[in-house]
Design a protein around this motif. Structure first.
Motif, mmCIF file in Angstrom:
data_model
loop_
_atom_site.group_PDB
_atom_site.id
_atom_site.type_symbol
_atom_site.label_atom_id
_atom_site.label_comp_id
_atom_site.label_asym_id
_atom_site.label_seq_id
_atom_site.Cartn_x
_atom_site.Cartn_y
_atom_site.Cartn_z
ATOM 1 N N THR A 104 36.535 14.505 38.372
ATOM 2 C CA THR A 104 37.633 14.625 37.424
ATOM 3 C C THR A 104 37.376 15.771 36.451
ATOM 4 O O THR A 104 36.269 15.909 35.921
ATOM 5 C CB THR A 104 37.805 13.314 36.643
ATOM 6 N N GLY A 105 38.382 16.570 36.240
ATOM 7 C CA GLY A 105 38.252 17.749 35.379
ATOM 8 C C GLY A 105 38.182 19.033 36.177
ATOM 9 O O GLY A 105 38.496 20.107 35.662
ATOM 10 N N ASP A 106 37.778 18.933 37.436
ATOM 11 C CA ASP A 106 37.805 20.084 38.345
ATOM 12 C C ASP A 106 39.050 19.907 39.206
ATOM 13 O O ASP A 106 38.997 19.359 40.305
ATOM 14 C CB ASP A 106 36.537 20.126 39.197
ATOM 15 N N TRP A 107 40.175 20.366 38.678
ATOM 16 C CA TRP A 107 41.467 20.043 39.262
ATOM 17 C C TRP A 107 41.750 20.832 40.537
ATOM 18 O O TRP A 107 41.139 21.866 40.802
ATOM 19 C CB TRP A 107 42.567 20.268 38.228
ATOM 20 N N SER A 108 42.726 20.341 41.286
ATOM 21 C CA SER A 108 42.968 20.844 42.636
ATOM 22 C C SER A 108 43.988 21.976 42.713
ATOM 23 O O SER A 108 43.881 22.852 43.556
ATOM 24 C CB SER A 108 43.436 19.678 43.514
ATOM 25 N N PHE A 109 44.985 21.966 41.849
ATOM 26 C CA PHE A 109 46.111 22.909 41.959
ATOM 27 C C PHE A 109 46.086 23.941 40.838
ATOM 28 O O PHE A 109 46.001 23.565 39.658
ATOM 29 C CB PHE A 109 47.427 22.129 41.885
ATOM 30 N N PRO A 110 46.181 25.228 41.197
ATOM 31 C CA PRO A 110 46.078 25.867 42.520
ATOM 32 C C PRO A 110 44.600 26.109 42.893
ATOM 33 O O PRO A 110 43.722 25.938 42.061
ATOM 34 C CB PRO A 110 46.811 27.195 42.336
ATOM 35 N N SER A 111 44.368 26.538 44.106
ATOM 36 C CA SER A 111 43.009 26.770 44.591
ATOM 37 C C SER A 111 42.421 28.063 44.040
ATOM 38 O O SER A 111 42.986 29.139 44.234
ATOM 39 C CB SER A 111 43.027 26.841 46.127
ATOM 40 N N ASN A 112 41.274 27.945 43.351
ATOM 41 C CA ASN A 112 40.600 29.143 42.834
ATOM 42 C C ASN A 112 40.169 30.081 43.952
ATOM 43 O O ASN A 112 40.280 31.308 43.829
ATOM 44 C CB ASN A 112 39.375 28.739 42.013
ATOM 45 N N HIS A 113 39.640 29.502 45.028
ATOM 46 C CA HIS A 113 39.172 30.340 46.138
ATOM 47 C C HIS A 113 40.323 31.186 46.701
ATOM 48 O O HIS A 113 40.147 32.369 47.002
ATOM 49 C CB HIS A 113 38.577 29.475 47.249
ATOM 50 N N SER A 114 41.490 30.562 46.841
ATOM 51 C CA SER A 114 42.639 31.293 47.377
ATOM 52 C C SER A 114 43.092 32.381 46.418
ATOM 53 O O SER A 114 43.454 33.489 46.838
ATOM 54 C CB SER A 114 43.795 30.325 47.660
ATOM 55 N N VAL A 115 43.100 32.078 45.137
ATOM 56 C CA VAL A 115 43.498 33.071 44.137
ATOM 57 C C VAL A 115 42.589 34.291 44.210
ATOM 58 O O VAL A 115 43.051 35.441 44.254
ATOM 59 C CB VAL A 115 43.447 32.454 42.718
ATOM 60 N N ILE A 116 41.289 34.063 44.208
ATOM 61 C CA ILE A 116 40.331 35.170 44.234
ATOM 62 C C ILE A 116 40.485 35.988 45.506
ATOM 63 O O ILE A 116 40.538 37.227 45.472
ATOM 64 C CB ILE A 116 38.902 34.626 44.100
ATOM 65 N N ALA A 117 40.556 35.307 46.651
ATOM 66 C CA ALA A 117 40.617 36.011 47.929
ATOM 67 C C ALA A 117 41.893 36.847 48.050
ATOM 68 O O ALA A 117 41.847 38.019 48.451
ATOM 69 C CB ALA A 117 40.532 35.009 49.078
ATOM 70 N N PHE A 118 43.032 36.278 47.690
ATOM 71 C CA PHE A 118 44.287 37.008 47.855
ATOM 72 C C PHE A 118 44.472 38.078 46.785
ATOM 73 O O PHE A 118 45.080 39.127 47.060
ATOM 74 C CB PHE A 118 45.463 36.037 47.872
ATOM 75 N N ALA A 119 43.961 37.852 45.586
ATOM 76 C CA ALA A 119 44.018 38.905 44.568
ATOM 77 C C ALA A 119 43.185 40.100 45.008
ATOM 78 O O ALA A 119 43.600 41.259 44.859
ATOM 79 C CB ALA A 119 43.527 38.374 43.226
ATOM 80 N N ALA A 120 42.010 39.831 45.566
ATOM 81 C CA ALA A 120 41.153 40.915 46.053
ATOM 82 C C ALA A 120 41.817 41.648 47.210
ATOM 83 O O ALA A 120 41.859 42.890 47.249
ATOM 84 C CB ALA A 120 39.804 40.351 46.491
ATOM 85 N N ALA A 121 42.370 40.902 48.158
ATOM 86 C CA ALA A 121 42.991 41.527 49.329
ATOM 87 C C ALA A 121 44.195 42.379 48.929
ATOM 88 O O ALA A 121 44.370 43.496 49.423
ATOM 89 C CB ALA A 121 43.413 40.458 50.332
ATOM 90 N N ALA A 122 45.024 41.856 48.034
ATOM 91 C CA ALA A 122 46.217 42.590 47.625
ATOM 92 C C ALA A 122 45.859 43.842 46.849
ATOM 93 O O ALA A 122 46.476 44.903 47.028
ATOM 94 C CB ALA A 122 47.122 41.687 46.786
ATOM 95 N N SER A 123 44.865 43.757 45.969
ATOM 96 C CA SER A 123 44.462 44.944 45.214
ATOM 97 C C SER A 123 43.885 46.009 46.143
ATOM 98 O O SER A 123 44.115 47.206 45.953
ATOM 99 C CB SER A 123 43.450 44.567 44.128
ATOM 100 N N LEU A 124 43.162 45.574 47.185
ATOM 101 C CA LEU A 124 42.603 46.529 48.139
ATOM 102 C C LEU A 124 43.694 47.156 49.006
ATOM 103 O O LEU A 124 43.553 48.296 49.458
ATOM 104 C CB LEU A 124 41.560 45.836 49.017
#
Length: 222
Positions: free
Chosen positions: A112-132
């Motif tokens: 509890t406290g480490d919430w599910s929505f949205p996914s941090n891993h997805s945010v990091i991966a797609f932000a990196a991919a889009a910037s590249l």
């Protein structure tokens, strides 16, 4: 009643059935496959740092706007992560591995406290991919493929609903699409940095074309 943007505490009503189906696939999959996906899910974000280093290396011979976008890519990822943290705190969605009876997580289910929505891993991966993608189209597409694999792995290991990773991907993409082109306007700053002590790291860049038509050529550095 506390003021919130959203109050989705139980996300199972959105796509819990799909999550359960994927979770059953994971439980019945070969052990080696689960272990491979588990390792990728835990450590795969490091690959995007490698992509950024590769983009920097290739941008040393590119114009200053390209280098500015490369240098901004880690900042874009950090900003996207910060924006995502705001959504997490507003929604406070319980992890599916803690919410859905019978589900099994391949890694420790966050408490509890480490919430599910949205996914941090997805945010990091797609932000990196889009910037590249704004730096090198081919590298961006490759990174995008691995970003999709990262998002899928978070559902497979049982710690996110599909809508968690979809929302994370959207947040990462939107932040990168807004900020990365703006970073390209910092080309003059990169020009000044290239003229100083940082030139060995930033490269000399490309000089503009000289001449016209078939006689045009690009001036070379010597």
């Amino acid at each position: 009643m506390p003021s919130r943007v959203l109050a989705v505490y139980d996300g199972s009503g959105i796509d819990g059935d799909l999550y359960t189906r994927v979770n059953r696939w994971a439980q019945s999959a070969p052990h080696w496959l689960d272990e491979l996906i588990k390792v990728w899910s835990a450590f795969g974000l490091g690959l995007f740092a490698v992509f950024m280093v590769l983009a920097w290396w290739r941008a040393r011979g590119a114009d200053s706007a390209v280098m500015a976008r490369v240098l901004a890519s880690p900042v874009v990822v950090v900003v996207a992560y910060g924006v995502n943290s705001v959504f997490k705190g507003a929604v406070e969605e319980i992890r599916p591995c803690a919410q859905i009876h019978g589900s099994v997580a391949l890694e420790t289910c966050p408490g509890t406290g480490d919430w599910s929505f949205p996914s941090n891993h997805s945010v990091i991966a797609f932000a990196a991919a889009a910037s590249l993608w704004f730096v090198d189209r081919r590298l961006g597409w490759v990174a995008g493929l691995f970003a999709a694999l990262m998002a899928a792995s978070r559902v497979w290991v049982g710690v996110h609903y599909p809508h968690d990773v979809a929302a994370g991907a959207l947040v990462g993409l939107l932040v990168a699409v807004v900020l990365t082109p703006l970073a390209g306007r910092c080309g003059p700053l990169v020009d000044r940095m290239r003229a100083g002590a940082l030139r060995p790291l930033l490269g000399a860049g490309e000089l503009p074309l000289v001449g016209h038509g078939h006689s045009a050529y690009r001036a070379q550095q010597y």
